[in-house]
Design a protein around this motif. Structure first.
Motif, PDB file in Angstrom:
ATOM      1  N   SER A  20     -20.296  -6.569 -34.969  1.00 27.39           N
ATOM      2  CA  SER A  20     -19.845  -7.675 -34.041  1.00 27.39           C
ATOM      3  C   SER A  20     -18.331  -7.946 -34.574  1.00 27.39           C
ATOM      4  O   SER A  20     -18.151  -7.829 -35.884  1.00 27.39           O
ATOM      5  N   SER A  21     -17.513  -8.220 -33.743  1.00 29.74           N
ATOM      6  CA  SER A  21     -16.022  -8.872 -34.151  1.00 29.74           C
ATOM      7  C   SER A  21     -15.994  -9.952 -34.771  1.00 29.74           C
ATOM      8  O   SER A  21     -14.856 -10.105 -35.431  1.00 29.74           O
ATOM      9  N   TYR A  22     -17.094 -10.726 -34.769  1.00 25.69           N
ATOM     10  CA  TYR A  22     -17.319 -11.975 -35.236  1.00 25.69           C
ATOM     11  C   TYR A  22     -17.805 -11.878 -36.610  1.00 25.69           C
ATOM     12  O   TYR A  22     -18.167 -12.877 -37.223  1.00 25.69           O
ATOM     13  N   SER A  23     -18.045 -10.777 -36.949  1.00 24.71           N
ATOM     14  CA  SER A  23     -18.984 -10.638 -38.437  1.00 24.71           C
ATOM     15  C   SER A  23     -18.017 -11.018 -39.657  1.00 24.71           C
ATOM     16  O   SER A  23     -16.626 -10.950 -39.478  1.00 24.71           O
ATOM     17  N   ASN A  29     -21.615  -9.790 -44.358  1.00 27.63           N
ATOM     18  CA  ASN A  29     -22.800 -10.772 -43.380  1.00 27.63           C
ATOM     19  C   ASN A  29     -22.239 -10.136 -42.015  1.00 27.63           C
ATOM     20  O   ASN A  29     -21.626 -10.664 -41.218  1.00 27.63           O
ATOM     21  N   CYS A  30     -23.021  -8.867 -41.731  1.00 25.17           N
ATOM     22  CA  CYS A  30     -22.610  -8.535 -40.615  1.00 25.17           C
ATOM     23  C   CYS A  30     -23.825  -8.239 -39.608  1.00 25.17           C
ATOM     24  O   CYS A  30     -24.974  -7.813 -39.942  1.00 25.17           O
ATOM     25  N   LEU A  31     -23.633  -8.489 -38.262  1.00 22.81           N
ATOM     26  CA  LEU A  31     -24.501  -8.166 -37.198  1.00 22.81           C
ATOM     27  C   LEU A  31     -24.026  -6.872 -36.597  1.00 22.81           C
ATOM     28  O   LEU A  31     -23.025  -6.704 -36.375  1.00 22.81           O
ATOM     29  N   GLU A  32     -24.814  -5.996 -36.131  1.00 27.65           N
ATOM     30  CA  GLU A  32     -24.679  -4.714 -35.534  1.00 27.65           C
ATOM     31  C   GLU A  32     -25.580  -4.659 -34.191  1.00 27.65           C
ATOM     32  O   GLU A  32     -26.794  -5.234 -34.362  1.00 27.65           O
ATOM     33  N   VAL A  33     -24.791  -4.303 -33.172  1.00 30.30           N
ATOM     34  CA  VAL A  33     -25.529  -3.983 -32.078  1.00 30.30           C
ATOM     35  C   VAL A  33     -25.351  -2.579 -31.461  1.00 30.30           C
ATOM     36  O   VAL A  33     -24.544  -1.731 -32.056  1.00 30.30           O
ATOM     37  N   ASN A  34     -26.411  -2.134 -30.907  1.00 26.71           N
ATOM     38  CA  ASN A  34     -26.446  -0.834 -30.404  1.00 26.71           C
ATOM     39  C   ASN A  34     -26.500  -0.992 -28.717  1.00 26.71           C
ATOM     40  O   ASN A  34     -27.593  -0.711 -28.156  1.00 26.71           O
ATOM     41  N   ASP A  35     -25.464  -1.156 -28.248  1.00 31.21           N
ATOM     42  CA  ASP A  35     -25.593  -1.353 -26.678  1.00 31.21           C
ATOM     43  C   ASP A  35     -25.297  -0.094 -25.922  1.00 31.21           C
ATOM     44  O   ASP A  35     -25.113  -0.207 -24.526  1.00 31.21           O
ATOM     45  N   SER A  36     -25.550   1.196 -26.726  1.00 34.21           N
ATOM     46  CA  SER A  36     -25.441   2.202 -25.914  1.00 34.21           C
ATOM     47  C   SER A  36     -26.558   2.989 -25.814  1.00 34.21           C
ATOM     48  O   SER A  36     -26.884   3.954 -25.216  1.00 34.21           O
ATOM     49  N   ALA A  37     -27.762   2.194 -26.451  1.00 29.94           N
ATOM     50  CA  ALA A  37     -29.025   2.955 -26.604  1.00 29.94           C
ATOM     51  C   ALA A  37     -29.605   3.186 -25.074  1.00 29.94           C
ATOM     52  O   ALA A  37     -30.035   4.129 -24.841  1.00 29.94           O
ATOM     53  N   ARG A  38     -29.706   1.915 -24.556  1.00 36.52           N
ATOM     54  CA  ARG A  38     -30.323   2.078 -23.255  1.00 36.52           C
ATOM     55  C   ARG A  38     -29.901   0.906 -22.225  1.00 36.52           C
ATOM     56  O   ARG A  38     -29.143  -0.013 -23.052  1.00 36.52           O
ATOM     57  N   PRO A  39     -29.630   1.098 -21.148  1.00 38.12           N
ATOM     58  CA  PRO A  39     -28.710   0.053 -20.225  1.00 38.12           C
ATOM     59  C   PRO A  39     -29.467  -1.134 -19.972  1.00 38.12           C
ATOM     60  O   PRO A  39     -29.175  -2.420 -19.788  1.00 38.12           O
ATOM     61  N   THR A  40     -30.803  -1.350 -20.240  1.00 38.06           N
ATOM     62  CA  THR A  40     -31.710  -2.341 -20.144  1.00 38.06           C
ATOM     63  C   THR A  40     -32.194  -3.066 -21.408  1.00 38.06           C
ATOM     64  O   THR A  40     -32.618  -4.047 -21.285  1.00 38.06           O
ATOM     65  N   SER A  60     -30.420  -8.617 -20.152  1.00 42.56           N
ATOM     66  CA  SER A  60     -30.127  -9.885 -19.680  1.00 42.56           C
ATOM     67  C   SER A  60     -30.211 -10.966 -20.646  1.00 42.56           C
ATOM     68  O   SER A  60     -29.249 -11.979 -20.515  1.00 42.56           O
ATOM     69  N   ALA A  61     -30.922 -10.893 -21.427  1.00 41.65           N
ATOM     70  CA  ALA A  61     -31.340 -11.869 -22.646  1.00 41.65           C
ATOM     71  C   ALA A  61     -29.909 -11.930 -23.360  1.00 41.65           C
ATOM     72  O   ALA A  61     -29.421 -13.003 -23.922  1.00 41.65           O
ATOM     73  N   TRP A  62     -29.523 -10.879 -23.705  1.00 43.19           N
ATOM     74  CA  TRP A  62     -28.304 -10.518 -24.636  1.00 43.19           C
ATOM     75  C   TRP A  62     -27.134 -11.318 -24.001  1.00 43.19           C
ATOM     76  O   TRP A  62     -26.340 -11.686 -24.874  1.00 43.19           O
ATOM     77  N   THR A  63     -27.080 -10.909 -22.771  1.00 48.83           N
ATOM     78  CA  THR A  63     -25.841 -11.258 -22.186  1.00 48.83           C
ATOM     79  C   THR A  63     -25.828 -12.773 -21.984  1.00 48.83           C
ATOM     80  O   THR A  63     -24.707 -13.523 -22.267  1.00 48.83           O
ATOM     81  N   GLU A  64     -27.050 -13.298 -21.801  1.00 55.37           N
ATOM     82  CA  GLU A  64     -27.028 -15.007 -21.909  1.00 55.37           C
ATOM     83  C   GLU A  64     -26.621 -15.306 -23.265  1.00 55.37           C
ATOM     84  O   GLU A  64     -26.016 -16.526 -23.212  1.00 55.37           O
ATOM     85  N   PHE A  65     -27.210 -14.622 -24.210  1.00 54.97           N
ATOM     86  CA  PHE A  65     -26.788 -15.326 -25.677  1.00 54.97           C
ATOM     87  C   PHE A  65     -25.433 -15.032 -25.756  1.00 54.97           C
ATOM     88  O   PHE A  65     -24.796 -16.015 -26.328  1.00 54.97           O
ATOM     89  N   VAL A  66     -24.857 -14.094 -25.757  1.00 54.61           N
ATOM     90  CA  VAL A  66     -23.142 -13.837 -26.019  1.00 54.61           C
ATOM     91  C   VAL A  66     -22.435 -14.861 -25.073  1.00 54.61           C
ATOM     92  O   VAL A  66     -21.541 -15.371 -25.555  1.00 54.61           O
TER      93      VAL A  66
END
Length: 70
Positions: A20-23, A29-40, A60-66
């Motif tokens: 995350s760019s906010y880490s 103290n870093c959060l990592e995401v893998n948003d290329s794994a599956r589109p859903t 959709s839940a991730w988009t709402e959170f961000v």
């Protein structure tokens, strides 16, 4: 907060993690995401434990959170 989302027991099985760019920079103290794994689905893990579990959120839940954080 309880999650009904699935998890991945060993997150190192997935590739293309990004911090995350906010880490906290080099503090570890870093959060990592893998948003290329599956589109859903979006797996999220703690960078300090790359072989640990990842929580998988629906896209959709991730988009709402961000969006709520902005």
């Amino acid at each position: 907060m309880m999650s009904s989302e699935p998890n991945i027991p060993d997150a190192s099985a997935l590739h293309s993690w990004r911090k995350s760019s906010y880490s906290g920079g080099s503090s570890g103290n870093c959060l990592e995401v893998n948003d290329s794994a599956r589109p859903t689905h979006v797996p999220v893990r703690d960078s300090k434990t790359p072989n640990g579990p990842a929580i998988v959120f629906s896209a959709s839940a991730w988009t709402e959170f961000v969006t709520a954080l902005r």
